[in-house]
Structures are given as structure tokens and as C-alpha cells.
Motif scaffolding. Sequence first.
Motif, mmCIF file in Angstrom:
data_model
loop_
_atom_site.group_PDB
_atom_site.id
_atom_site.type_symbol
_atom_site.label_atom_id
_atom_site.label_comp_id
_atom_site.label_asym_id
_atom_site.label_seq_id
_atom_site.Cartn_x
_atom_site.Cartn_y
_atom_site.Cartn_z
ATOM 1 N N UNK A 206 1.110 -1.593 -0.094
ATOM 2 C CA UNK A 206 0.086 0.042 -0.084
ATOM 3 C C UNK A 206 1.191 1.332 0.170
ATOM 4 N N UNK A 212 0.456 -5.409 3.614
ATOM 5 C CA UNK A 212 -0.686 -6.204 4.293
ATOM 6 C C UNK A 212 0.289 -7.965 4.027
ATOM 7 N N UNK A 219 -3.352 -12.406 9.098
ATOM 8 C CA UNK A 219 -2.816 -11.140 8.636
ATOM 9 C C UNK A 219 -2.033 -10.795 9.606
ATOM 10 N N UNK A 220 -0.870 -10.223 8.651
ATOM 11 C CA UNK A 220 0.123 -9.276 9.624
ATOM 12 C C UNK A 220 0.411 -8.301 9.013
ATOM 13 N N UNK A 221 0.564 -7.218 9.572
ATOM 14 C CA UNK A 221 0.657 -5.099 9.116
ATOM 15 C C UNK A 221 1.667 -5.323 8.958
#
Lengths: 308, 308
Positions: A206, A212, A219-221
Motif C-alpha cells: 500500500x 499487509x 494477517x500481519x501489517x
Amino acid sequence: MSKLVIVGTVAFDAIETPFGKTDKILGGAATFIGLAASQFKVNASVVSIVGGDFPQEYLDLLSHKNIDVSGIEIVQNGKTFFWSGRYHNDMNSRDTLITELNVLADFNPKVPKEYTDSEIVMLGNLHPLTQLSVLGQMESKPKLVILDTMNFWMDNALDDLHTVLKKVDVITINDDEARQLTSEFSLVVAARKIHKMGPKYVIIKKGEHGALLFHNDNVFYAPALPLEEVFDPTGAGDTFAGGFTGYLAKTGDISFENMKNAVIYGSTLASFCVEKFGTKRMENLTNEEIHKRLQQFKTLTQFEIELT
Amino acid sequence: MSKLVIVGTVAFDAIETPFGKTDKILGGAATFIGLAASQFKVNASVVSIVGGDFPQEYLDLLSHKNIDVSGIEIVQNGKTFFWSGRYHNDMNSRDTLITELNVLADFNPKVPKEYTDSEIVMLGNLHPLTQLSVLGQMESKPKLVILDTMNFWMDNALDDLHTVLKKVDVITINDDEARQLTSEFSLVVAARKIHKMGPKYVIIKKGEHGALLFHNDNVFYAPALPLEEVFDPTGAGDTFAGGFTGYLAKTGDISFENMKNAVIYGSTLASFCVEKFGTKRMENLTNEEIHKRLQQFKTLTQFEIELT
């Protein structure tokens, strides 16, 4: 440590940003991926093609980073792929001014013999059939195949893209492209649909808003480091992918938990890449600088709520 | 635990999203802030104004959450502030269809006597002079003043906004508004400029991309939880501010380290708010649900790179 094959463009870029412009400088997806991966002192080979106009010093730059360049075909009477673009003031969008495919138009990648047993394959942004050709040359099934692609191939070679996606473990793709590929606005739903196309791991980039990592319901950010100034975003996505791949190649651990670390390394290296034009910042990056910035990522994201 | 004063609108909203539309339902900044803060069982008073058309059941809803409503003036022959809007498909932008100020046009906030010694004051989005009036009624300097504002006041009451900003400790503002207020594109540079206007802590809200907390050279990033579906974004920013404020009021600890936790709580509560129309999701939220989602935030953001 795992052996690593990287396929992608090695190219000339000419870049305009609100801060200045360059003549033809070193660029290309495989260049940025390779430079980022080389930070982990991995055994990596770049597979690409250049023309007779490509300076030996650029090849030497890669060699000196311990990157095998024997898979970079040199077409003496051809010209190197050239891209020129101008970034808008927000640095998030750009206009392509020139695309000269040149020798890339007939690129037929050849993986050096001693790398056909590589455990990790990084397929940089190229025609899906070119990416597929590299996989076909591997003697044994790689432990991990990572693919980067872009909207151009969704518009022009979607069936081929779906074919290669079936053979891929990890895809890196930006948010708009994930939405285009799936016709879904929610990135959570888009990631789930992409899982079904093949990749068990989906990384959605992004830009300034981070990345992400999806795997099944996990999920990992990883945020992007908030920067005072983005000087030149060219190559940031490839540097991210190269850092991700290089860290996995170094550690040999492809668990989801370790991929979290790999994503953080990718974001960290990308945060350096954008500080100068082209590859300049990546050419002299030290371990101490990387280490210091990883600490900034920890400070940026870690919190201490006690959950019992 | 600190006493908390919240000033802001208590209103009717009518909302259209791609998923459906509502008639007039309960809305308003102070409503969302209060409901979020009430999760922490704090001693909070909402200061606002409504018309004779405002249902007693909405006031009871707040009272039952242990929110003091004696500071909500009821103008029996007036009408409650009404806003109506329609969200676009991306849920990040919206058109305002109707704004009827009604009794809000003559809002002269009165802080209940027993809350004029509150340690924490949350100034919801209102005319800066209205916000200033609340601060003027405090008997002693509050330990922490938090302010939310919007571009409308930058366009129409910039000098007044600067006056109130000088008395504020924390500002919450979205990314576009931070850029407008400072004429800077980089949020890092924007935050530094806003520091100089007064607030020692600057929170920049980026919607689906999370929020940044700045304090001097420190920065902390709280992502938004990646959601399958955003049903109605109305009130998410206020819920974020309410969660942030409520957590600080409950813990009484206004250190930067604890503000990180407060930002995570704010993001957590906002992630619930958008799941249903208006305040619906916030009305019955349980501690167990919040706890489970905090665990998701940990999984989402925490990584284990060893830095020596």
C-alpha cells in the motif's frame, strides 16, 4: 542459507520528481531486488537481459555485492530496456514518459546451471510466460516461489498470469492491482480470492501506508516508516520484495511467523530506497543503518497492553 | 480514574451506504465519543444541546452507560441538529446531503458544576470558540485537553482554531486536514508544524490506513484492523477519539507509552463502530469482544526480530 534465483528487468531509468531529474541511471526490478537481497549476503543469481550499451560498471556493482551476473545475457548489438517517468507532487502517482522495450522484447531467460536447484525463486515483474519459463528450468520444485506482477499483465495476459499463479507460493501486488485482479474492494476479501488462485501467501503493498501479509485467516501489517521526505519512490516495491526474499533465503525459515520478520525487513529496506534517486541509497547501505531503522520499526509498532 | 468532560454534537443522522439506508437515527460526535469512553466505566459527562424532538430513550441509552447527561441542554421548542450523508462505493468519501444546524446554531455549552474540576476534557468537533468556552469554564487547568476538528473550521474560523489550539495537549485530525492546516504534504513535517501551534501530541487519522501518534521526535503507528466489510464509517473517528480518551481517563497515565495503548484501544473500538449503522454496534459491545479484538491487533502488528 538458501540459494536464490531472481528474474526481472535490469534497465535504464530516467526519473523526474519534484526534487529534480536524472539522466539514464541504473534501474530495473531485478536490480532493486538483487541489491536488497544482497544485504543478507545470500547466494543469489540475477537472470535478465541487457544491451551492448549497458555499462560494465553496473554489472560490477552487482558482482561486488556478491550477486551472480552470469545469467544476465548481453546482446551486444541491442539496446537496454529503458523507462522514463515523472512523479506527481504527491509521489504516489506517476506518468510514464517513455518505455523502450529494446532487448527485453525478445527476452528468453536462462537460469545458470548451478542455480537450477535453488530453493527460492523470485519472479520479478515480467510477462507471466517469461516468469513461467524460469520455473520450468528448475530441476526440483523450489521451496518457495515469490511473484511480483502489475496491472499491465492483468489487462494484456490475464490467462497466462493465472497459469503462473497456480505455481506460486507468495504474490506481492499493490492494493489497486489486488482489487483489479479480484473485482473486490475489501483487501481482506481480495486476498482470500487470490489465495484461491494459487498463492498461499498474499502480500498487498500500500505504498506509504505499508503492506499487509495474508495467510489463510492470518494477517500481519507492516507499516511504512513515516518519512519527512520521499525523494524518489522508484524501486521501492522491488526493494521491499528483495528484502523479504533475501531475509527468507538467509534464514531458510518460511513459516508465517518468520515471514512477518521478512515483511518488516522489506519495509525497512524500502524506506532507505526512496531517500535518493534510483539505486544510490542501496549501493552503500550498512548493516548498522539497517539495524538502527529496524529499531525505529519496533518503536513505531510495538505496544504493551497486557492481555490476560 | 480521572473525571472526563466531553463536548460535542448529539444529533440525528440519516445515512446511505452501498449496503442500505437509515431513517433519522442517533448520531453526533459526543454520542460516539461518549459511548466509546463508557467502555472504560469512566466518570464522564456529555455537554451538548438537543431539541424537544430528541427521544428520551436516546438520553436513557447514554445514562445507562453511566454517562452523565445533565449537561445536555434540551430546547423544548427547538429541533435537534440533523446531518444526512451518502457514502461512495469506496466508503472513504461521502457527500453531505442535508445539514440542519437547528438548536446547534445557538449552542452555548454549560459544563455541569460537578465536572468543572475534571482532569480530562475532550473537545469534539465544533466551532473553536465553543470549544474554547468549555475550557474557560474549568475551575482548574485540566491534566489533558484533547481536541478534534475538521477542515470546515480551517476554512471558516482559522484564527479561532489557532487560539484554541494553544490550549490543547492532543489534537486528532485526519491526514487531509493535517495537510490543509500546515500546507505540508509530508505528515511527519505536518505533525511538527502542528506541535508548534500548541498540541504536544498530534494524532493523524488515516481511516482504513490507521492512525499515527506524534510526540516530539517519537512516532507510533496503529493500523486499522483489515475488515472484510465496512458497513458504515459514520462515527469511526469519534469512536477512535472516545476510546483513546476513555482509556487515558481510566488509567490516569498520560505518558507517551500509555498513549500508544490508548491509540490501539481507539482503533479497536473504531473497528467495531463501522460494522453496523450508526451507534448500533457500540450499544451492546462486550468486554470479551473488545479483548478478543485487542488480541487480533497484537497478532496483526507484533513481530519478533531480535535486535541486539
